[in-house]
Design a protein around this motif. Structure first.
Motif, mmCIF file in Angstrom:
data_model
loop_
_atom_site.group_PDB
_atom_site.id
_atom_site.type_symbol
_atom_site.label_atom_id
_atom_site.label_comp_id
_atom_site.label_asym_id
_atom_site.label_seq_id
_atom_site.Cartn_x
_atom_site.Cartn_y
_atom_site.Cartn_z
ATOM 1 N N LYS A 106 0.839 -1.192 0.000
ATOM 2 C CA LYS A 106 0.000 0.000 0.000
ATOM 3 C C LYS A 106 0.872 1.239 0.000
ATOM 4 O O LYS A 106 1.957 1.244 0.586
ATOM 5 N N VAL A 107 0.382 2.282 -0.663
ATOM 6 C CA VAL A 107 1.050 3.585 -0.652
ATOM 7 C C VAL A 107 -0.005 4.651 -0.376
ATOM 8 O O VAL A 107 -1.199 4.432 -0.584
ATOM 9 N N GLY A 148 -7.128 3.386 -5.067
ATOM 10 C CA GLY A 148 -7.396 1.990 -5.370
ATOM 11 C C GLY A 148 -6.218 1.265 -5.979
ATOM 12 O O GLY A 148 -5.078 1.748 -5.975
ATOM 13 N N LYS A 149 -6.512 0.102 -6.528
ATOM 14 C CA LYS A 149 -5.476 -0.773 -7.076
ATOM 15 C C LYS A 149 -4.958 -0.234 -8.410
ATOM 16 O O LYS A 149 -5.729 0.107 -9.297
ATOM 17 N N THR A 177 0.153 -2.178 -6.775
ATOM 18 C CA THR A 177 0.031 -1.694 -5.413
ATOM 19 C C THR A 177 -1.370 -1.102 -5.233
ATOM 20 O O THR A 177 -2.156 -1.053 -6.188
ATOM 21 N N ILE A 178 -1.652 -0.644 -4.008
ATOM 22 C CA ILE A 178 -2.940 -0.015 -3.709
ATOM 23 C C ILE A 178 -2.672 1.388 -3.171
ATOM 24 O O ILE A 178 -1.909 1.559 -2.221
ATOM 25 N N ILE A 179 -3.294 2.390 -3.793
ATOM 26 C CA ILE A 179 -3.157 3.776 -3.333
ATOM 27 C C ILE A 179 -4.297 4.072 -2.361
ATOM 28 O O ILE A 179 -5.472 3.947 -2.715
ATOM 29 N N GLU A 180 -3.913 4.447 -1.142
ATOM 30 C CA GLU A 180 -4.918 4.753 -0.117
ATOM 31 C C GLU A 180 -5.008 6.257 0.104
ATOM 32 O O GLU A 180 -4.037 6.992 -0.105
ATOM 33 N N GLU A 181 -6.178 6.692 0.580
ATOM 34 C CA GLU A 181 -6.424 8.102 0.826
ATOM 35 C C GLU A 181 -5.623 8.585 2.033
ATOM 36 O O GLU A 181 -5.483 7.868 3.026
#
Length: 428
Positions: A280-281, A344-345, A370-374
């Motif tokens: 995750k990033v 998201g992904k 990867t998954i971009i998180e808020e």
């Protein structure tokens, strides 16, 4: 009496004529038309001959027909046996015979008389035959063409390719050699091909020889042979000698030799570790990916670099690692800035590139995701408020001291004042 005799004679003649007309005649098969493609056959060339044969009888069919083509001079020859079988030709009908004929290279210029013969039977068991002569025009070779035809056939290598462009020490590769008969008029036969390396470090499978029955005039033959390089084969250019022994149409022997240059190279090989993104990033953050490149081959690798191409992650271009010697490794760090507009992904690729000693470029591609998180904005604001409140601790402390000090002074003072009033009242 004379009149009676005359009448009897006329009756006899009439009866004999009628009887003669009823006796069937022998059917006749004959050539009624023929033609040659282009009208003329060139010496050394072939053409299609079309012959139309007609059963000329008005009522009798013929069967079991054998047709034969022949040329007394032997300069026009049929393709195959020059014969044909026809089961039946009805009366008055025509049969068309098509065959390919060839004028020999030495065929004389002008018309050639050839023969079409036929043998056949009638329905009643009778037999018959016929012979027809056809004139076929032949264009003989000029004096200049005859001189050219006297030239010697020559075999030569016109192209060769080795699998992957080179062979590695202790490795194998397939070699394809194209051999051309450069003579446009003469075929070659009984061909022996031999292949060998001057250094002895590259060996063909088996005996390194090949037998070829024939190569047509102007034709080609492709020899496919597997090569194996010794473990100690020098990494440079090797000379392979190809020998060709063959004969012409008169069985005269010839030989030719060509040299093939084959490269022996150490194969470039690279492995890697760390080729992945964090699980995750966070939006707006910068994440660092460390990639280790390992040279697992026996030659030096140059201009080693890698680059991420992932939606929502901006790496700013390639990360350069540089030169990596055989058996060594190099490390590079890629700083990837996370987009603030994507959640998201996300997925993309990691491309690794490098070059070998010969400047040939290689690439390897790895799929990454990867998954971009808020970004947690609310939690940050709460922390900031707490920090601001904690910064006013001194103010609350002063207030507390002031209140406590006032109470500490006021209470004893009030008690003392009350006691003093009571004592004053007793005195009075």
């Amino acid at each position: 009496m004379k009149k009676l005799f005359l009448i009897l004679c006329l009756i006899f003649i009439f009866s004999f004529s009628a009887f003669a007309e009823e006796v069937p005649s022998t059917p006749k098969l004959m050539v009624t038309e023929y033609s040659v493609d282009s009208g003329t056959i060139s010496a050394g060339s072939s053409a299609k001959l079309t012959v139309k044969l007609t059963n000329t009888h008005r009522s009798i069919d013929i069967k079991n027909i054998k047709l034969t083509f022949s040329d007394p001079s032997g300069e026009i020859i049929p393709d195959g046996t020059g014969t044909a079988y026809v089961s039946k030709i009805y009366s008055g009908r025509t049969y068309t015979w098509e065959l390919t004929v060839k004028a020999t290279a030495k065929a004389a210029d002008g018309n050639h008389a050839v023969t079409v013969s036929a043998e056949y039977e009638t329905e009643s068991g009778g037999s018959g035959n016929s012979n027809d002569t056809l004139n076929i025009s032949v264009k003989g070779k000029t004096e200049e063409e005859t001189k050219e035809n006297n030239s010697s056939p020559r075999l030569m290598v016109t192209d060769y390719k080795i699998e992957n462009g080179f062979i590695t020490p202790d490795g194998s590769a397939t070699l394809k050699v194209t051999i051309k008969n450069t003579n446009p008029n003469k075929a070659v036969s009984n061909i022996k091909l031999s292949l060998g390396d001057e250094s002895g470090e590259i060996k063909p499978d088996g005996m390194g020889t090949k037998y070829v029955s024939a190569i047509a005039a102007g034709g080609e033959y492709v020899w496919t042979v597997k090569l194996t390089a010794a473990n100690t084969a020098a990494a440079n250019e090797h000379k392979l000698n190809l020998s060709m022994e063959y004969e012409d149409e008169n069985h005269s022997p010839y030989s030719a030799t060509d040299t093939l240059l084959v490269q022996v190279r150490q194969a470039a090989s690279l492995d890697y570790s760390g080729a992945q993104l964090p699980v995750k990033v966070i939006q707006g953050n910068v994440t660092t990916v460390t990639l280790t490149l390992m040279n697992t081959g026996k030659s030096t690798l140059y201009n080693c670099m890698f680059e991420f191409s992932v939606e929502g992650l901006n790496g700013g271009g390639s990360t350069f690692v540089g030169t990596i010697n055989a058996g060594e490794s190099g490390t590079g760090n890629a700083n990837l800035r996370v987009s603030e507009e994507i959640l998201g992904k996300v997925s993309g690729t990691l491309t690794i590139s490098y070059e070998d000693d010969y400047g040939e470029k290689y690439t390897q591609t790895v799929d990454v995701q990867t998954i971009i998180e808020e970004k947690a904005v609310l939690a940050d604001n709460i922390n900031q408020e707490e920090e601001k409140q904690n910064n006013l601790w001194w103010l609350f402390l002063l207030i507390g001291l002031a209140v406590g000090g006032g109470l500490g002074f006021g209470i004893p003072y009030a008690i003392n004042s009350s006691k003093q009033r009571k004592e004053d009242e007793k005195r009075l």
